[in-house]
Design a protein around this motif. Structure first.
Motif, PDB file in Angstrom:
ATOM      1  N   PHE A   4      48.500  37.296  61.935  1.00 46.43           N
ATOM      2  CA  PHE A   4      47.575  36.376  62.584  1.00 46.43           C
ATOM      3  C   PHE A   4      46.270  36.475  61.796  1.00 46.43           C
ATOM      4  O   PHE A   4      45.709  37.563  61.639  1.00 46.43           O
ATOM      5  N   VAL A   5      45.812  35.335  61.307  1.00 50.26           N
ATOM      6  CA  VAL A   5      44.576  35.289  60.524  1.00 50.26           C
ATOM      7  C   VAL A   5      43.467  34.777  61.433  1.00 50.26           C
ATOM      8  O   VAL A   5      43.463  33.614  61.829  1.00 50.26           O
ATOM      9  N   PHE A   6      42.545  35.656  61.783  1.00 50.38           N
ATOM     10  CA  PHE A   6      41.405  35.299  62.628  1.00 50.38           C
ATOM     11  C   PHE A   6      40.160  35.111  61.772  1.00 50.38           C
ATOM     12  O   PHE A   6      39.892  35.911  60.869  1.00 50.38           O
ATOM     13  N   CYS A  12      44.117  46.624  68.350  1.00 53.23           N
ATOM     14  CA  CYS A  12      45.305  46.403  67.525  1.00 53.23           C
ATOM     15  C   CYS A  12      45.918  47.704  67.011  1.00 53.23           C
ATOM     16  O   CYS A  12      46.619  47.703  65.992  1.00 53.23           O
ATOM     17  N   ASP A  13      45.666  48.793  67.703  1.00 54.86           N
ATOM     18  CA  ASP A  13      46.264  50.087  67.336  1.00 54.86           C
ATOM     19  C   ASP A  13      45.978  50.471  65.887  1.00 54.86           C
ATOM     20  O   ASP A  13      46.849  50.997  65.183  1.00 54.86           O
ATOM     21  N   ASP A  14      44.777  50.200  65.435  1.00 55.55           N
ATOM     22  CA  ASP A  14      44.338  50.559  64.081  1.00 55.55           C
ATOM     23  C   ASP A  14      45.134  49.864  62.973  1.00 55.55           C
ATOM     24  O   ASP A  14      45.095  50.288  61.818  1.00 55.55           O
ATOM     25  N   LYS A  15      45.848  48.796  63.307  1.00 55.82           N
ATOM     26  CA  LYS A  15      46.701  48.129  62.314  1.00 55.82           C
ATOM     27  C   LYS A  15      46.054  46.902  61.688  1.00 55.82           C
ATOM     28  O   LYS A  15      46.593  46.338  60.734  1.00 55.82           O
ATOM     29  N   ALA A  16      44.929  46.467  62.215  1.00 56.45           N
ATOM     30  CA  ALA A  16      44.292  45.268  61.671  1.00 56.45           C
ATOM     31  C   ALA A  16      43.612  45.576  60.343  1.00 56.45           C
ATOM     32  O   ALA A  16      43.089  46.670  60.132  1.00 56.45           O
ATOM     33  N   PHE A  28      49.924  41.982  67.969  1.00 54.24           N
ATOM     34  CA  PHE A  28      48.994  41.112  68.675  1.00 54.24           C
ATOM     35  C   PHE A  28      49.767  40.083  69.482  1.00 54.24           C
ATOM     36  O   PHE A  28      50.729  39.488  68.981  1.00 54.24           O
ATOM     37  N   ASP A  29      49.357  39.881  70.733  1.00 51.78           N
ATOM     38  CA  ASP A  29      49.949  38.871  71.597  1.00 51.78           C
ATOM     39  C   ASP A  29      48.999  37.680  71.668  1.00 51.78           C
ATOM     40  O   ASP A  29      47.904  37.793  72.234  1.00 51.78           O
ATOM     41  N   PRO A  30      49.363  36.538  71.098  1.00 53.66           N
ATOM     42  CA  PRO A  30      48.448  35.391  71.094  1.00 53.66           C
ATOM     43  C   PRO A  30      48.080  34.901  72.487  1.00 53.66           C
ATOM     44  O   PRO A  30      47.056  34.234  72.664  1.00 53.66           O
ATOM     45  N   THR A  78      38.720  31.274  65.672  1.00 51.77           N
ATOM     46  CA  THR A  78      39.963  30.520  65.605  1.00 51.77           C
ATOM     47  C   THR A  78      40.966  31.363  64.838  1.00 51.77           C
ATOM     48  O   THR A  78      40.595  32.350  64.192  1.00 51.77           O
ATOM     49  N   PHE A  79      42.235  30.998  64.924  1.00 51.31           N
ATOM     50  CA  PHE A  79      43.239  31.761  64.194  1.00 51.31           C
ATOM     51  C   PHE A  79      44.455  30.893  63.891  1.00 51.31           C
ATOM     52  O   PHE A  79      44.701  29.879  64.552  1.00 51.31           O
ATOM     53  N   VAL A  80      45.178  31.307  62.865  1.00 52.47           N
ATOM     54  CA  VAL A  80      46.446  30.689  62.494  1.00 52.47           C
ATOM     55  C   VAL A  80      47.423  31.808  62.173  1.00 52.47           C
ATOM     56  O   VAL A  80      47.044  32.968  62.049  1.00 52.47           O
ATOM     57  N   THR A  81      48.695  31.439  62.056  1.00 58.32           N
ATOM     58  CA  THR A  81      49.717  32.388  61.625  1.00 58.32           C
ATOM     59  C   THR A  81      50.035  32.112  60.165  1.00 58.32           C
ATOM     60  O   THR A  81      50.159  30.953  59.759  1.00 58.32           O
TER      61      THR A  81
END
Length: 422
Positions: free
Chosen positions: A192-194, A230-234, A252-254, A275-278
């Protein structure tokens, strides 16, 4: 028999004829005793005004006192404990050593305990003193755990340079699995790109630290909130007023995106646009370009909060260069010399064409809004109160606002700064 971890029963213990919880000192009484522990031998006074440091110390003490009060009355401690952790994290980010923090907690808790028991009568209140001491043991353990957790997370954040390198490489389009592994990061297949933009805070009329200090604090708080969520994963790339987040798809749950953005706004202590996209790992660059283009559209249309890319896909397409966009933008040329009408049209469309909301946004009477909308219809031939006119005017406004800047609205200026209504 009382359990070892129990605390004082709700409203049960009294000293000198008063409930113990009713004898808690004020925050200023305690903060004055520990203020020096945060500034002596520290670089903080050179970076942050003393008044701000004093306020931050008082905030931490207040949070600890609220936690103490909940323990004394048997209330739920989850919320005040979370506030204490957040405040401790702030001090960890500012460079206060863990030793100084532990000492401050010891001094503070001792001062509160002494204050509570100062008038205790040994012949009548010895049970209450024992109960209170037992609760303070529990409180001290909770605060010690909060300190350890906060500083451990800070250590992890301080070691984020390698992950930031991977984020930059993904955004630039030249990341490889081997390079990521060398940095201790495993690339996900989909992200997910925020894109997030931090809006300028409204001035409250009080002295504020240097803007670079504020930006640094904001970045640290936002980074901590994102990694926690994000559990340190971002993977994160931070700018002075924007952030790009790459969150692995399975972390991540959108459906919770709105709440996530609200938490980031709370951490940043200002409004945000997001905003975000996949995107697959190989398409991160294009995803970042799309999301930041949408942020720019939101800025020009004065939108705040979260806007999903799909909801602004029409505006995004209209912002692309082309004949159709130039034609639509030209529909507003008759308003070129009427900046107040352009301002009114922008506000009216931003409030979903609701005259009362438009009036409140512009701080004018609804009849004034009606008059201006009629003038817009008269000058442009497009009625902003009719669905077809709204669609065309909205499209024209988007095309004009995002048309590479050469036809910037005559209202001009930074869209984040609310124009003065005439």
């Amino acid at each position: 028999m009382r359990k070892p971890d129990s605390v004082v029963p709700p409203r049960a213990a009294t000293m000198a004829g008063r409930p113990v919880f009713d004898r808690l000192p004020s925050a200023s009484t305690i903060s004055g005793k520990i203020m020096s522990l945060f500034i002596v031998g520290s670089e903080l006074p050179a970076k942050v005004p003393i008044a701000d440091l004093r306020r931050d110390v008082t905030t931490l003490v207040n949070a600890c006192l609220q936690l103490t009060a909940r323990m004394l009355t048997g209330g739920d401690t989850a919320q005040p404990l979370a506030e204490v952790r957040a405040d401790i994290m702030e001090w960890a980010r500012e460079g206060v050593t863990i030793g100084a923090m532990h000492k401050a907690v010891r001094v503070g808790t001792q001062a509160v305990f002494d204050h509570l028991t100062a008038r205790a009568r040994l012949d009548e209140d010895h049970v209450a003193v024992i109960e209170t001491a037992h609760m303070f043991v529990h409180l001290t353990r909770e605060l010690s755990m909060a300190i350890s957790q906060a500083y451990l997370r800070e250590m992890r954040m301080a070691d984020s340079a390698a992950a930031d390198t991977v984020a930059a490489a993904l955004i630039a389009g030249n990341a490889t699995p081997a390079m990521a592994r060398a940095c201790g990061v495993r690339l996900a297949e989909t992200y997910f790109v925020f894109a997030i933009q931090f809006m300028p805070p409204r001035s409250a009329g009080e002295p504020r630290p240097d803007r670079h200090i504020l930006a640094h604090r904001t970045m640290r708080r936002v980074r901590a909130e994102v990694l926690h969520h994000c559990d340190d994963k971002a993977l994160i790339q931070m700018g002075t007023d924007t952030a790009t987040l790459l969150i692995p798809h399975d972390h991540f749950d959108p459906a919770g995106a709105e709440r996530f953005v609200e938490q980031i706004a709370d951490a940043a202590q200002t409004q945000v646009r997001a905003t975000f996209v996949t995107a697959e790992a190989g398409g991160i660059t294009a995803g970042v370009e799309r999301t930041h283009a949408v942020l720019d559209i939101m800025r020009r249309l004065r939108r705040a909060g979260l806007e999903r890319f799909d909801d602004l896909s029409l505006e995004y397409q209209l912002s692309r260069p082309g004949t159709a966009g130039r034609y639509l933008a030209a529909l507003l040329d008759p308003l070129e010399n009427h900046p107040v009408l352009l301002e009114t049209l922008t506000a009216h469309l931003a409030t979903r064409s609701t005259r009362l909301r438009t009036a409140r946004a512009l701080h004018v009477h609804p009849n004034t809004v009606d008059y201006r909308l009629n003038k817009i219809a008269e000058i442009t031939g497009l009625d902003p109160t009719h669905p077809d006119g709204v669609w065309r005017l909205r499209s024209a406004l988007v095309a004009r606002a995002t048309g590479a800047g050469e036809e910037e609205s005559a209202a001009g200026g930074d869209p984040d700064q609310t124009a003065q209504a005439c």
